[in-house]
Design an enzyme around this catalytic site. Structure first.
Site, mmCIF file in Angstrom:
data_model
loop_
_atom_site.group_PDB
_atom_site.id
_atom_site.type_symbol
_atom_site.label_atom_id
_atom_site.label_comp_id
_atom_site.label_asym_id
_atom_site.label_seq_id
_atom_site.Cartn_x
_atom_site.Cartn_y
_atom_site.Cartn_z
ATOM 1 N N ASP A 1 -15.352 30.507 29.808
ATOM 2 C CA ASP A 1 -15.186 28.969 29.568
ATOM 3 C C ASP A 1 -15.347 28.664 28.211
ATOM 4 O OD1 ASP A 1 -16.721 26.592 31.359
ATOM 5 O OD2 ASP A 1 -17.595 26.557 29.203
ATOM 6 N N GLU B 1 -12.429 23.109 31.916
ATOM 7 C CA GLU B 1 -11.905 24.342 31.002
ATOM 8 C C GLU B 1 -12.497 25.453 31.197
ATOM 9 O OE1 GLU B 1 -14.955 22.984 31.202
ATOM 10 O OE2 GLU B 1 -16.457 23.586 29.825
#
Ligand SMILES: Nc1nc2c(ncn2[C@@H]2O[C@H](COP(=O)(O)OP(=O)(O)OP(=O)(O)O)[C@@H](O)[C@H]2O)c(=O)[nH]1
Length: 462
Positions: A342, A386
């Site tokens: 992440d 993301e």
């Protein structure tokens, strides 16, 4: 109603062949029958008429000898008594011997004639003019009778060494009758032989005529059949070639280089089958290249459907598929590991640099992560926003930890002038016995959370 034109080609050819063969069969049967008839008629001529003609010729010769014999008898009538004038004959042993010889010959010829006719009539070898043969038989019988009468008269003369004038005239009369009947018999045989030969000639004419007609019919049918087969064959081949050309056309409007090549290279004369074979060969090769193209396009479409549009990493759908596959293999003993990634504070990038820059960061991130992955073993997925994941299909969790650390380090140190520097947090776990997709994802999610909580830009594994 019978519709010839709607029959299949096989039926038409079969039907015509059958008719043709039937015609030929009839020709053969008719020829055999006529030959047999002509043969029997000729046999009749050979067995009856020819021997009879020979016999009559012999009888004529004997008759001549008989005439000469009677001439040779020197005689002069003188009256021994008024009522019974006698004939003085020059009778000696030689005269008697001569008489016996020709009389015997005549008897033998007449017996022969009787035998021939009797056999012919009783054995049924006479097919033409039975009544004429019967009349002939009677004529021979009559001749026989005259001969016997002649013999008797002369025997008497030999015994008495004399002959009455009356007997002499009887003898002359019998001699004339013999001659006359023999002539008539010869004429009858001539007529019979002529009739037989006329009949044979007629049969031969009919035979030739009917055979010629049947032969011409067979030839006409054979010619029609041959032409029909050739034309049908050509029509079908041309129709097939036409359809193949349509297919060529449908496959591509461009000129076909392979076809041009074949045409220019094959200058030798080709028949329709060679050309059809060429067309099919080209069509098949075009089909196979078309199938290859389509397969390629299909693969590309499948690939596109499994990729994330922005970054090119595999999408969540592919992730689900792959997870199912590796879990299935893991149940059979093939371990795998997962790295959950992440981007740290990505919201800030969007907020400060704008969404487009954020997109570009995500794209560059995927490119840089892929640099360190082993394509045979590792796959990169974008799970959403993301958040990314790397699936290591083989190797233990130490390999995964090592790779995660390399990835973290590479992104931390990577810089590009037009992009802000970023870091990533990573959670790493390996397959554990009894794991499901949910349990494994939950565990690695927790590890990532721990990495975030621990200050980000770090790897946490179990
Ligand atoms: N540019 C861009 N931004 C996206 C995309 N998908 C998600 N985002 C943004 O990513 C951000 C994620 O923010 P958060 O979930 O708060 O996380 P974060 O800011 O990275 O903070 P931490 O994860 O806690 O370090 C949001 O602002 C989303 O709008 C995308 O496709 N493009």
């Amino acid at each position: 109603m019978f519709d010839w034109f709607s029959l299949s080609m096989t039926k038409k050819v079969g039907g015509l062949s059958f008719i043709l063969l039937s015609f030929l069969f009839v020709v053969i049967l008719f020829s055999a029958y006529q030959s047999q008839r002509i043969y029997y008629n000729m046999m009749e001529v050979a067995e009856i008429d020819v021997p009879l003609s020979e016999i009559v010729a012999e009888v004529e010769v004997i008759q001549l000898r008989q005439d000469l014999f009677i001439e040779s008898l020197q005689w002069h009538p003188h009256a021994t008594s008024f009522n019974s004038p006698m004939v003085e004959l020059q009778l000696n042993d030689q005269t008697e011997q001569d008489f016996r010889t020709f009389n015997q010959a005549l008897a033998s010829q007449l017996f022969k004639a009787e035998k021939v006719l009797h056999n012919a009539l009783t054995l049924g070898s006479v097919r033409l003019k039975m009544t004429d043969h019967q009349a002939l038989m009677e004529k021979v019988g009559l001749l026989h009778k005259h001969r016997i009468a002649f013999e008797k008269t002369l025997n008497k003369a030999f015994r008495t060494q004399s002959m009455s004038l009356q007997d002499w005239s009887v003898l002359e009369d019998i001699d004339q009758k013999l001659e006359y009947e023999s002539d008539r018999m010869l004429r009858m045989i001539d007529v019979l032989t002529m009739r037989v030969s006329d009949a044979v000639e007629g049969q031969e004419h009919r035979f030739v005529l009917i055979n010629a007609m049947l032969g011409i019919s067979a030839l006409a049918i054979g010619t029609y059949l041959t032409l029909y087969i050739i034309l049908s064959f050509r029509k079908r081949v041309w129709s097939l070639r036409g359809q193949i050309h349509h297919l060529h056309h449908a496959l591509s409007t461009e000129s076909n280089p392979q076809r041009e090549h074949l045409k220019s290279n094959n200058m030798r004369t080709k028949d329709e089958l060679d050309e059809l074979e060429d067309d099919l060969q080209i069509l098949l090769s075009r089909f196979s290249s078309e199938i290859d193209n389509r397969q390629q396009i299909e693969n590309e479409l499948i690939e596109l459907a499994t990729r994330d549009k922005l970054t090119g990493a595999y999408n969540r759908r592919k992730w689900d598929e792959q997870m199912q596959a590796v879990l299935h293999l893991a149940h059979q003993g093939y371990a795998f590991s997962v790295i959950l990634i992440d981007v740290d504070y990505f919201k800030k990038v969007n907020d400060t640099q704008g969404h487009d820059v954020g997109d570009k960061v995500l794209k560059v991130l995927v490119t840089e992560l892929n640099r360190l992955l082993k394509p045979q073993r590792d796959s990169l997925f974008r799970l959403g926003g993301e958040e990314f994941a790397v699936l290591l299909k083989s190797g233990d969790s130490d390999d995964a930890k090592q790779l995660a650390e390399q990835l973290r380090h590479h992104i931390e140190t990577f810089s590009q002038p037009d992009l802000p520097a970023i870091t990533i947090s990573l959670g790493v776990t390996g397959y554990q016995e009894g794991d499901t997709r949910q349990s494994l994802v939950k565990r690695v999610d927790q590890l990532l959370y721990e990495a975030k909580a621990a200050g980000r830009n770090q790897v946490v594994s179990d």
